[in-house]
Motif scaffolding. Structure first.
Motif, PDB file in Angstrom:
ATOM      1  N   THR A 133       0.838  -1.206   0.000  1.00 48.61           N
ATOM      2  CA  THR A 133       0.000   0.000   0.000  1.00 48.61           C
ATOM      3  C   THR A 133       0.872   1.256   0.000  1.00 48.61           C
ATOM      4  OG1 THR A 133      -1.620  -1.234   1.288  1.00 48.61           O
ATOM      5  CG2 THR A 133      -1.907   1.165   1.223  1.00 48.61           C
ATOM      6  N   TYR A 134       1.918   1.229   0.839  1.00 50.94           N
ATOM      7  CA  TYR A 134       2.829   2.378   0.897  1.00 50.94           C
ATOM      8  C   TYR A 134       3.479   2.617  -0.466  1.00 50.94           C
ATOM      9  CZ  TYR A 134       7.146   4.885   1.573  1.00 50.94           C
ATOM     10  OH  TYR A 134       8.180   5.771   1.411  1.00 50.94           O
ATOM     11  N   LEU A 135       3.922   1.542  -1.114  1.00 53.33           N
ATOM     12  CA  LEU A 135       4.580   1.697  -2.418  1.00 53.33           C
ATOM     13  C   LEU A 135       3.596   2.206  -3.473  1.00 53.33           C
ATOM     14  CD1 LEU A 135       6.803  -1.503  -2.516  1.00 53.33           C
ATOM     15  CD2 LEU A 135       7.553   0.855  -2.238  1.00 53.33           C
ATOM     16  N   ALA A 136       2.357   1.741  -3.387  1.00 53.43           N
ATOM     17  CA  ALA A 136       1.334   2.206  -4.339  1.00 53.43           C
ATOM     18  C   ALA A 136       1.079   3.704  -4.144  1.00 53.43           C
ATOM     19  CB  ALA A 136       0.051   1.408  -4.152  1.00 53.43           C
ATOM     20  N   LEU A 137       1.038   4.130  -2.869  1.00 55.56           N
ATOM     21  CA  LEU A 137       0.840   5.561  -2.580  1.00 55.56           C
ATOM     22  C   LEU A 137       2.037   6.366  -3.077  1.00 55.56           C
ATOM     23  CD1 LEU A 137      -0.523   5.255   1.065  1.00 55.56           C
ATOM     24  CD2 LEU A 137      -1.655   6.596  -0.714  1.00 55.56           C
ATOM     25  N   LYS A 138       3.231   5.853  -2.802  1.00 54.53           N
ATOM     26  CA  LYS A 138       4.456   6.572  -3.127  1.00 54.53           C
ATOM     27  C   LYS A 138       4.609   6.751  -4.636  1.00 54.53           C
ATOM     28  CE  LYS A 138       9.424   6.165  -2.570  1.00 54.53           C
ATOM     29  NZ  LYS A 138      10.483   5.192  -2.401  1.00 54.53           N
ATOM     30  N   THR A 139       4.182   5.742  -5.388  1.00 53.86           N
ATOM     31  CA  THR A 139       4.367   5.808  -6.840  1.00 53.86           C
ATOM     32  C   THR A 139       3.118   6.349  -7.537  1.00 53.86           C
ATOM     33  OG1 THR A 139       3.747   3.478  -6.957  1.00 53.86           O
ATOM     34  CG2 THR A 139       6.091   3.950  -6.961  1.00 53.86           C
ATOM     35  N   GLY A 140       2.130   6.757  -6.732  1.00 51.21           N
ATOM     36  CA  GLY A 140       0.924   7.378  -7.288  1.00 51.21           C
ATOM     37  C   GLY A 140       0.063   6.427  -8.111  1.00 51.21           C
ATOM     38  N   CYS A 141       0.100   5.124  -7.772  1.00 49.12           N
ATOM     39  CA  CYS A 141      -0.703   4.200  -8.592  1.00 49.12           C
ATOM     40  C   CYS A 141      -1.734   3.434  -7.769  1.00 49.12           C
ATOM     41  CB  CYS A 141       0.216   3.255  -9.355  1.00 49.12           C
ATOM     42  SG  CYS A 141       1.084   2.130  -8.275  1.00 49.12           S
ATOM     43  N   LEU A 142      -2.191   4.065  -6.687  1.00 46.89           N
ATOM     44  CA  LEU A 142      -3.140   3.428  -5.784  1.00 46.89           C
ATOM     45  C   LEU A 142      -4.369   2.868  -6.506  1.00 46.89           C
ATOM     46  CD1 LEU A 142      -3.279   3.104  -2.678  1.00 46.89           C
ATOM     47  CD2 LEU A 142      -4.677   5.151  -2.639  1.00 46.89           C
ATOM     48  N   TYR A 143      -4.814   3.566  -7.544  1.00 44.19           N
ATOM     49  CA  TYR A 143      -6.050   3.137  -8.219  1.00 44.19           C
ATOM     50  C   TYR A 143      -5.780   2.387  -9.514  1.00 44.19           C
ATOM     51  CZ  TYR A 143      -7.784   6.296  -4.718  1.00 44.19           C
ATOM     52  OH  TYR A 143      -8.036   6.872  -3.513  1.00 44.19           O
ATOM     53  N   ASP A 144      -4.506   2.085  -9.764  1.00 42.95           N
ATOM     54  CA  ASP A 144      -4.155   1.357 -10.974  1.00 42.95           C
ATOM     55  C   ASP A 144      -3.868  -0.104 -10.580  1.00 42.95           C
ATOM     56  OD1 ASP A 144      -2.925   0.183 -13.164  1.00 42.95           O
ATOM     57  OD2 ASP A 144      -1.915   2.043 -13.758  1.00 42.95           O
ATOM     58  N   ARG A 145      -4.913  -0.913 -10.677  1.00 40.70           N
ATOM     59  CA  ARG A 145      -4.856  -2.294 -10.211  1.00 40.70           C
ATOM     60  C   ARG A 145      -3.648  -3.070 -10.772  1.00 40.70           C
ATOM     61  NH1 ARG A 145      -8.831  -6.504  -8.716  1.00 40.70           N
ATOM     62  NH2 ARG A 145      -7.913  -8.374  -9.588  1.00 40.70           N
ATOM     63  N   ASN A 146      -3.421  -2.937 -12.081  1.00 36.72           N
ATOM     64  CA  ASN A 146      -2.325  -3.703 -12.690  1.00 36.72           C
ATOM     65  C   ASN A 146      -0.962  -3.296 -12.146  1.00 36.72           C
ATOM     66  OD1 ASN A 146      -4.020  -5.247 -14.178  1.00 36.72           O
ATOM     67  ND2 ASN A 146      -3.986  -3.886 -15.957  1.00 36.72           N
ATOM     68  N   LYS A 147      -0.811  -1.988 -11.924  1.00 30.55           N
ATOM     69  CA  LYS A 147       0.477  -1.512 -11.385  1.00 30.55           C
ATOM     70  C   LYS A 147       0.677  -2.012  -9.950  1.00 30.55           C
ATOM     71  CE  LYS A 147       2.320   2.014 -14.196  1.00 30.55           C
ATOM     72  NZ  LYS A 147       1.388   3.036 -14.725  1.00 30.55           N
ATOM     73  N   VAL A 148      -0.420  -2.015  -9.180  1.00 30.11           N
ATOM     74  CA  VAL A 148      -0.320  -2.491  -7.790  1.00 30.11           C
ATOM     75  C   VAL A 148       0.074  -3.977  -7.784  1.00 30.11           C
ATOM     76  CG1 VAL A 148      -1.554  -2.848  -5.610  1.00 30.11           C
ATOM     77  CG2 VAL A 148      -1.991  -0.783  -6.936  1.00 30.11           C
ATOM     78  N   ILE A 149      -0.526  -4.726  -8.691  1.00 26.15           N
ATOM     79  CA  ILE A 149      -0.192  -6.167  -8.786  1.00 26.15           C
ATOM     80  C   ILE A 149       1.285  -6.331  -9.151  1.00 26.15           C
ATOM     81  CG2 ILE A 149      -0.644  -8.297 -10.109  1.00 26.15           C
ATOM     82  CD1 ILE A 149      -3.598  -7.265 -10.343  1.00 26.15           C
ATOM     83  N   GLU A 150       1.729  -5.489 -10.074  1.00 26.51           N
ATOM     84  CA  GLU A 150       3.132  -5.552 -10.497  1.00 26.51           C
ATOM     85  C   GLU A 150       4.071  -5.280  -9.303  1.00 26.51           C
ATOM     86  OE1 GLU A 150       3.522  -3.456 -14.288  1.00 26.51           O
ATOM     87  OE2 GLU A 150       5.586  -3.051 -13.629  1.00 26.51           O
ATOM     88  N   ILE A 151       3.696  -4.279  -8.507  1.00 20.42           N
ATOM     89  CA  ILE A 151       4.500  -3.962  -7.312  1.00 20.42           C
ATOM     90  C   ILE A 151       4.577  -5.188  -6.393  1.00 20.42           C
ATOM     91  CG2 ILE A 151       4.511  -2.614  -5.157  1.00 20.42           C
ATOM     92  CD1 ILE A 151       3.423  -0.245  -6.734  1.00 20.42           C
ATOM     93  N   ALA A 152       3.405  -5.816  -6.160  1.00 23.55           N
ATOM     94  CA  ALA A 152       3.372  -6.975  -5.247  1.00 23.55           C
ATOM     95  C   ALA A 152       4.199  -8.133  -5.803  1.00 23.55           C
ATOM     96  CB  ALA A 152       1.934  -7.414  -5.017  1.00 23.55           C
ATOM     97  N   GLU A 153       4.154  -8.300  -7.112  1.00 24.98           N
ATOM     98  CA  GLU A 153       4.853  -9.455  -7.702  1.00 24.98           C
ATOM     99  C   GLU A 153       6.354  -9.236  -7.842  1.00 24.98           C
ATOM    100  OE1 GLU A 153       2.607 -10.248 -11.256  1.00 24.98           O
ATOM    101  OE2 GLU A 153       1.070 -11.356 -10.125  1.00 24.98           O
ATOM    102  N   HIS A 154       6.758  -7.979  -8.053  1.00 24.23           N
ATOM    103  CA  HIS A 154       8.172  -7.760  -8.381  1.00 24.23           C
ATOM    104  C   HIS A 154       9.006  -7.063  -7.311  1.00 24.23           C
ATOM    105  CE1 HIS A 154       7.462  -9.523 -12.197  1.00 24.23           C
ATOM    106  NE2 HIS A 154       6.452  -8.701 -12.412  1.00 24.23           N
ATOM    107  N   SER A 155       8.388  -6.617  -6.222  1.00 21.24           N
ATOM    108  CA  SER A 155       9.209  -5.954  -5.194  1.00 21.24           C
ATOM    109  C   SER A 155       9.905  -7.002  -4.343  1.00 21.24           C
ATOM    110  CB  SER A 155       8.342  -5.084  -4.286  1.00 21.24           C
ATOM    111  OG  SER A 155       7.676  -4.134  -5.055  1.00 21.24           O
ATOM    112  N   ASP A 156      11.122  -6.669  -3.955  1.00 18.66           N
ATOM    113  CA  ASP A 156      11.850  -7.566  -3.071  1.00 18.66           C
ATOM    114  C   ASP A 156      11.525  -7.148  -1.638  1.00 18.66           C
ATOM    115  OD1 ASP A 156      13.620  -9.167  -1.790  1.00 18.66           O
ATOM    116  OD2 ASP A 156      15.396  -7.992  -2.297  1.00 18.66           O
TER     117      ASP A 156
END
Ligand code: DC
Length: 226
Positions: free
Chosen positions: A43-66
């Motif tokens: 959630t923090y990363l989604a807020l920081k990157t301004g993609c809170l409402y972009d479902r695909n980007k949020v999924i990408e963050i969850a899948e690719h962040s270490d």
């Protein structure tokens, strides 16, 4: 006590999960895993990157962040791609948005995969969250479901906020907790729910020491009967 023991502790926000789960883990010398911290990190990363409402980007963050958790001196230190975000994940903004991020099925799949890895590689684990006894480790050796009345939960959250210098009116905190309970319990994927074989512990009127003792007694009894 046998090895590879999994203790699942679930319950709503402010029910005392983190406080008691970490003390139980310390007493047993088990690994402590705060799965809420993982949803908060995304959630923090989604807020920081301004993609809170972009479902695909949020999924990408969850899948690719270490994402890594390190429990040291009573604190879960959270790192993403090497950067420490331990304090950032407790902000008011994260609290307001984390339930919506947790509804995304692919985010859950990705985090549950990490939780399985963490749980399996340790010799004993206390894992806390919302779906640990129902979905993440349905065969957990011990399942505890913590509850507490809303007034008590709000008081606890207000204390946590004041420790980080945020002074939020109690009514606002209650509103946020109730709204999160509603979203967490009614979502389609892995809702907050007591596992059929979980033991319920109401923490409204018991001290932290008593909560820990109650949980350790449940663990002992369970292990003696197995
Ligand atoms: O335990 P916490 O308050 O830090 O959790 C933050 C949010 O993360 C919570 O509102 C719902 C979500 N969560 C979840 O959906 N599943 C988990 N296993 C843990 C937390």
């Amino acid at each position: 006590m046998s090895k590879n023991l999994i203790i699942a502790i679930d319950g709503p926000a402010g029910s005392g999960k983190s406080t008691s789960a970490k003390l139980v883990a310390q007493k047993l010398n088990f690994l402590y895993i705060d799965t809420g911290a993982m949803y908060r990190a995304i959630t923090y990363l989604a807020l920081k990157t301004g993609c809170l409402y972009d479902r695909n980007k949020v999924i990408e963050i969850a899948e690719h962040s270490d994402l890594t958790l390190k429990f040291e001196n009573g604190i879960t230190h959270v790192f993403v791609n090497g950067e420490e975000i331990t304090e950032n994940i407790r902000s008011v903004e994260v609290n307001q948005n984390v339930s919506d991020i947790s509804k995304i099925e692919e985010v859950r799949t990705s985090l549950v995969k990490k939780q399985h890895q963490m749980g399996r590689t340790s010799s004993g684990v206390v894992m806390e969250g919302r779906d640990i006894g129902t979905v993440v480790f349905p065969n957990a050796d011990v399942k505890i479901f913590l509850t507490a009345c809303i007034d008590e939960r709000a008081e606890r959250r207000a204390k946590e906020y004041s420790e980080i210098g945020a002074h939020i009116p109690i009514e606002e905190i209650k509103k946020n907790l109730l709204s999160r309970d509603k979203i967490d319990s009614s979502r389609q994927v892995s809702p907050l729910k007591k596992a059929a074989d979980a033991v319920v512990v109401d923490t409204s009127k018991v001290s932290i020491d008593e909560q820990v003792k109650l949980i350790l007694d449940i663990v002992k009894t369970k292990m003696q009967n197995n």
